[in-house]
Design a protein around this motif. Sequence first.
Motif, PDB file in Angstrom:
ATOM      1  N   UNK A 216       0.938  -1.502   0.055  1.00 29.68           N
ATOM      2  CA  UNK A 216       0.144   0.176  -0.035  1.00 29.68           C
ATOM      3  C   UNK A 216       0.895   1.339   0.003  1.00 29.68           C
ATOM      4  N   UNK A 232      -2.433  -0.435  -4.153  1.00 29.56           N
ATOM      5  CA  UNK A 232      -3.397  -0.865  -3.198  1.00 29.56           C
ATOM      6  C   UNK A 232      -3.246  -2.210  -3.021  1.00 29.56           C
ATOM      7  N   UNK A 237      -3.291   1.254  -8.731  1.00 30.23           N
ATOM      8  CA  UNK A 237      -4.811   1.795  -8.581  1.00 30.23           C
ATOM      9  C   UNK A 237      -4.740   2.901  -9.837  1.00 30.23           C
ATOM     10  N   UNK A 238      -5.321   2.614 -10.745  1.00 33.52           N
ATOM     11  CA  UNK A 238      -5.265   3.671 -11.916  1.00 33.52           C
ATOM     12  C   UNK A 238      -6.514   4.421 -12.014  1.00 33.52           C
ATOM     13  N   UNK A 239      -7.340   4.038 -11.226  1.00 31.61           N
ATOM     14  CA  UNK A 239      -8.964   5.048 -11.135  1.00 31.61           C
ATOM     15  C   UNK A 239      -9.664   4.587 -12.119  1.00 31.61           C
ATOM     16  N   UNK A 244      -6.186   8.597 -11.465  1.00 30.72           N
ATOM     17  CA  UNK A 244      -5.838   8.522 -10.150  1.00 30.72           C
ATOM     18  C   UNK A 244      -4.715   9.070  -9.792  1.00 30.72           C
ATOM     19  N   UNK A 245      -4.372  10.033  -8.694  1.00 29.11           N
ATOM     20  CA  UNK A 245      -3.315  10.564  -8.527  1.00 29.11           C
ATOM     21  C   UNK A 245      -2.890  11.805  -9.078  1.00 29.11           C
ATOM     22  N   UNK A 313      -6.947  10.558   1.575  1.00 22.86           N
ATOM     23  CA  UNK A 313      -7.604   9.799   0.841  1.00 22.86           C
ATOM     24  C   UNK A 313      -7.384   8.236   0.806  1.00 22.86           C
ATOM     25  N   UNK A 314      -6.183   7.945   0.676  1.00 21.96           N
ATOM     26  CA  UNK A 314      -5.869   6.449   0.398  1.00 21.96           C
ATOM     27  C   UNK A 314      -5.142   5.953   1.642  1.00 21.96           C
ATOM     28  N   UNK A 315      -4.826   6.303   2.613  1.00 22.07           N
ATOM     29  CA  UNK A 315      -4.156   5.799   3.826  1.00 22.07           C
ATOM     30  C   UNK A 315      -2.993   4.608   3.436  1.00 22.07           C
ATOM     31  N   UNK A 317       0.550   2.630   3.520  1.00 25.67           N
ATOM     32  CA  UNK A 317       1.629   2.273   4.286  1.00 25.67           C
ATOM     33  C   UNK A 317       2.958   3.263   4.298  1.00 25.67           C
TER      34      UNK A 317
ATOM     35  N   UNK B 237     -12.543   0.417   0.256  1.00 25.34           N
ATOM     36  CA  UNK B 237     -11.056   0.769   0.452  1.00 25.34           C
ATOM     37  C   UNK B 237     -10.824   1.237   1.690  1.00 25.34           C
ATOM     38  N   UNK B 239      -8.042   1.313   3.345  1.00 22.45           N
ATOM     39  CA  UNK B 239      -6.527   1.726   3.549  1.00 22.45           C
ATOM     40  C   UNK B 239      -5.756   0.982   4.477  1.00 22.45           C
ATOM     41  N   UNK B 240      -4.444   1.343   4.668  1.00 20.84           N
ATOM     42  CA  UNK B 240      -3.511   0.375   5.217  1.00 20.84           C
ATOM     43  C   UNK B 240      -4.196   0.460   6.721  1.00 20.84           C
ATOM     44  N   UNK B 244      -8.424   5.571   5.380  1.00 20.94           N
ATOM     45  CA  UNK B 244      -8.835   6.128   4.205  1.00 20.94           C
ATOM     46  C   UNK B 244      -9.989   6.786   4.059  1.00 20.94           C
ATOM     47  N   UNK B 245      -9.897   8.224   3.484  1.00 21.09           N
ATOM     48  CA  UNK B 245     -11.038   8.944   3.216  1.00 21.09           C
ATOM     49  C   UNK B 245     -11.266   9.795   4.590  1.00 21.09           C
ATOM     50  N   UNK B 310      -9.966  14.234  -3.095  1.00 27.41           N
ATOM     51  CA  UNK B 310     -10.504  12.703  -3.020  1.00 27.41           C
ATOM     52  C   UNK B 310     -10.544  12.379  -4.684  1.00 27.41           C
ATOM     53  N   UNK B 312      -9.210  13.876  -7.116  1.00 25.49           N
ATOM     54  CA  UNK B 312      -7.835  13.579  -7.750  1.00 25.49           C
ATOM     55  C   UNK B 312      -7.148  12.440  -7.457  1.00 25.49           C
ATOM     56  N   UNK B 313      -7.226  11.902  -6.199  1.00 22.44           N
ATOM     57  CA  UNK B 313      -6.484  10.993  -5.512  1.00 22.44           C
ATOM     58  C   UNK B 313      -7.184   9.620  -6.271  1.00 22.44           C
ATOM     59  N   UNK B 314      -8.446   9.524  -6.280  1.00 22.14           N
ATOM     60  CA  UNK B 314      -8.887   8.317  -6.425  1.00 22.14           C
ATOM     61  C   UNK B 314      -9.520   8.129  -7.756  1.00 22.14           C
ATOM     62  N   UNK B 315      -9.703   9.088  -8.418  1.00 23.65           N
ATOM     63  CA  UNK B 315     -10.566   9.067  -9.852  1.00 23.65           C
ATOM     64  C   UNK B 315     -11.686   7.999  -9.831  1.00 23.65           C
TER      65      UNK B 315
END
Lengths: 386, 386
Positions: A216, A232, A237-239, A244-245, A313-315, A317, B237, B239-240, B244-245, B310, B312-315
């Motif tokens: 992660x 992940x 994670x492409x979205x 994504x990203x 957003x992603x949390x 590791x 999702x 998160x680790x 997440x979120x 969110x 932009x990070x996750x799409x």
Amino acid sequence: MADRLTGGDSSLLRRINAAVTLRALRDGQAVTLTQLVGDTGLSRPTVEGVIEGLIEAGLVAEVEQSQDSGRQRGRPARWFRFRAEAGHILGIEIGVHEIRVILADLTGRVLGSHAKSAAETLDPEERLTLARTTVAEVLRKAGVSRDSLWAVAVGSPGIVDREGTVKLGTAMPGWTGLDLGARLRRSFRCPVMIENDANLAAIAEHWQGAAVGKGDLVFVMAGLSPGAGSLINGRLHRGFGGAAGEIGALHLLGQEATPERLLSTTGKPLDPLDEAAVARVLRLAREGDQVAQVAMDRFLRRLVHDVAALVLALDPEIVVVGGWAAGLDGVLEPLRQQLELYCLRAPEVVLAALGEEVVAMGALRVALDTVEEQLFAVDSPGVSAR
Amino acid sequence: MADRLTGGDSSLLRRINAAVTLRALRDGQAVTLTQLVGDTGLSRPTVEGVIEGLIEAGLVAEVEQSQDSGRQRGRPARWFRFRAEAGHILGIEIGVHEIRVILADLTGRVLGSHAKSAAETLDPEERLTLARTTVAEVLRKAGVSRDSLWAVAVGSPGIVDREGTVKLGTAMPGWTGLDLGARLRRSFRCPVMIENDANLAAIAEHWQGAAVGKGDLVFVMAGLSPGAGSLINGRLHRGFGGAAGEIGALHLLGQEATPERLLSTTGKPLDPLDEAAVARVLRLAREGDQVAQVAMDRFLRRLVHDVAALVLALDPEIVVVGGWAAGLDGVLEPLRQQLELYCLRAPEVVLAALGEEVVAMGALRVALDTVEEQLFAVDSPGVSAR
């Protein structure tokens, strides 16, 4: 494409047996038939049949074992090895300032690599020609034929869809809308995958860099147009739309806080592609220039905010910081401090380990995945229970 | 726990046959043995044996079919149905202002629900007692015994780890550090799952709400301490670290832009738990009060920024806006406009469809997943090929 393991024989069982046998050989050590029988759980006649097929397909070679241990009486043991040289893969980065190509065998062992610098003003035709020239040069130097390529993966800035079209690519002139996948597939007869550069960097750092064993992760490519890639559970994670990203846009939200403004020491924004100007500001700041230090502080605050958004957003590791921020003194500490303040379990924050080759290495890993799918995958549609 | 399908018989084949047969029965229609043989692909004697076992386990009942079609001569057809009433599940929300419990049968059909309002000042003991009382009441009204519960899932604000400990929960006094899972497991003999409320809301909107069929979604719970939940490829999702979120913290980054400050019409921040004060500002803004409108605009700008981070990070494919922002006029349009500006492929933006029950419904879906895992899952460790 005909199945490489069975020469088009579609028998599922035969395919699985071949894959299981190849897996037992994949680490490159020569092993005996008896060892293979033990490792695979298949019967001796089955393994013999499979090996024969794999030798015919060019994927396995019988090895002369001169120092026979002498333990065995009667029939001498036969030794076999996987022919990693049976095919090759390429990992390519088509970047703003550089084209980089890495060549490897079917186990991912690097056989050669080359980088050519590119002017940021090149149009797509010129850039693609330069990429082709670099590929040709790497193949020629290594004495590898283009026909022996099994898979090619390419990293590019911008948002790239699953088919390889650049949906948005502001870093290079003419890049938006380019069907990079189709263009490059004309040059190769094997599968060609196109992926966003930050996504490939995330994959590479997970494969051989600063995030080995950490599934992660967020890779932040700091630069004038910053981006990020994330894994992940070890998977990219492409979205939904491949975007994504793409945190660069956060800079635009309600504030005039683009990196080229933040890093300016003159009041006028830097050219958004002028990395040399950025290097100058960084050097000045290191040398104690106060105006440059203020600009750096502004930029770092913004970077921290972007990374924090990704982390919240992603949390993940671990956060791996690359791009030219990897060359910035003091980017890690403010990041760590801010994340510790605002995240319950702040992720580890480290600098990227792979340097300039990171994107091309990520591409190489993607190409290798394709090869391993063909060679070693036992799962296949219809095999699993649901 | 002994296998519910085979009464502890661990024969994998028998388990799979039972699951396959139950799946053919799961939609609740009565079907004949002959239909089951056709639907499952199993032999008639096998299905007969499986059905016998399932009747013994209480999971299947033979149905008297009065209007026999008469098409069949000889042996009359035997009809069977899945006994959805063989067990029950609970979806629970333990919120700041309310405890809500939904009871359903093994197919997820809701049999009863009840909500009790809770004072925000309750300490954890009082809040848990209130939750237990609400559960007892729902069970009693529906005439369902506690022993027939197969799975319970509970939503709570805050960051919850996989075992059900609240790692951070600022919305309710004494909540941080509470081992909610262990506390609730004392009240039930079945599995008890604990999950963050926004995560459950995302699951619920995907199950029965505004995002059915959209596996890549972000649910934004707008409120004084905003949070979000997201699904990727239809799966939560977390998160680790389960955080997440948790975008609420973005407000804190470098700016004094908490919702309670943004929404204030007096210069003094609102009480962070006083949703009534928020409602007052919203009403004033709707009525044309200029100060309230300015406060609302400030708040919306901030919400848009959080959601953009969110996205932009996750799409995601779709953003579902819930919490009390779902009651705000005009939250959707600014969100859509901003996202279209900054995202290449802006996600769909919609209001939540499920209203006040959304968290408890998400919990119900999680409990149902556990049940379906026990009843219908054919996959099992060791079955898949790798």
